[in-house]
Design an enzyme around this catalytic site. Structure first.
Site: not given
Ligand code: T46
Length: 136
Positions: A53
């Site tokens: 993303h």
């Molecule tokens: C990014 C990279 C470097 C939350 O509820 N609150 C939060 O602050 C975050 C970061 C995530 N979440 C929830 C949303 C999803 O259900 O945690 C779950 C995993 O998040 P996500 O799939 O977005 O994780 P990554 O590793 O793909 O991305 C993360 C960050 O979301 C993003 O901003 O840039 O790390």
């Protein structure tokens, strides 16, 4: 098209003495924004790729405080890979870079400091939409 800035690797000073090392990160100093949120990614399973993303607003600073991982950065014109393999390396990740994190070592703890509170609406998870927003 949205404004684009360049993500960059910066070096965090190591304050060392006979006891070991200590590094400091302060908002609006080494990190060029106010820190609204902190999260960390750990116990990532083998061969997992995360991210996929870009963001509209959120700026982030990424540090591997343990272990190592790679980050693919794509600014819609070119791609490059950054290796985070030391707690003194910090990636300032601008919202306009599509990013994917991969090759996590089993002990990797990826610490992320973010400029905004969590908002699912701030994510661009569709690559075609990303190219529309940030151009090519
Ligand atoms: C990014 C990279 C470097 C939350 O509820 N609150 C939060 O602050 C975050 C970061 C995530 N979440 C929830 C949303 C999803 O259900 O945690 C779950 C995993 O998040 P996500 O799939 O977005 O994780 P990554 O590793 O793909 O991305 C993360 C960050 O979301 C993003 O901003 O840039 O790390």
């Amino acid at each position: 098209m949205e404004t684009k800035n360049e993500s960059r690797l910066i070096c965090v000073e190591q304050k060392g003495d006979e006891r070991g090392l200590l590094s400091v990160i302060e908002e609006n100093k080494i990190v060029p924004f106010e820190i609204k949120r902190v999260f960390y990614i750990y116990k990532t399973l083998p061969d997992i790729r995360r991210g996929y993303h870009a963001h509209y607003k959120t700026r982030q600073a990424l540090i591997c405080v343990a272990g190592n991982c790679k980050i693919l950065l794509d600014n819609a014109v070119s791609k490059r890979t950054v290796l985070l393999d030391s707690p003194d390396k910090m990636l300032i990740l601008e919202p306009n870079d599509w990013h994917e994190m991969y090759d996590f070592s089993p002990n990797c703890v990826l610490l992320v400091l973010a400029s905004h509170l969590y908002d699912a609406e701030d994510y661009i998870r569709d690559y075609e939409k990303f190219k529309e927003v940030y151009g090519g």
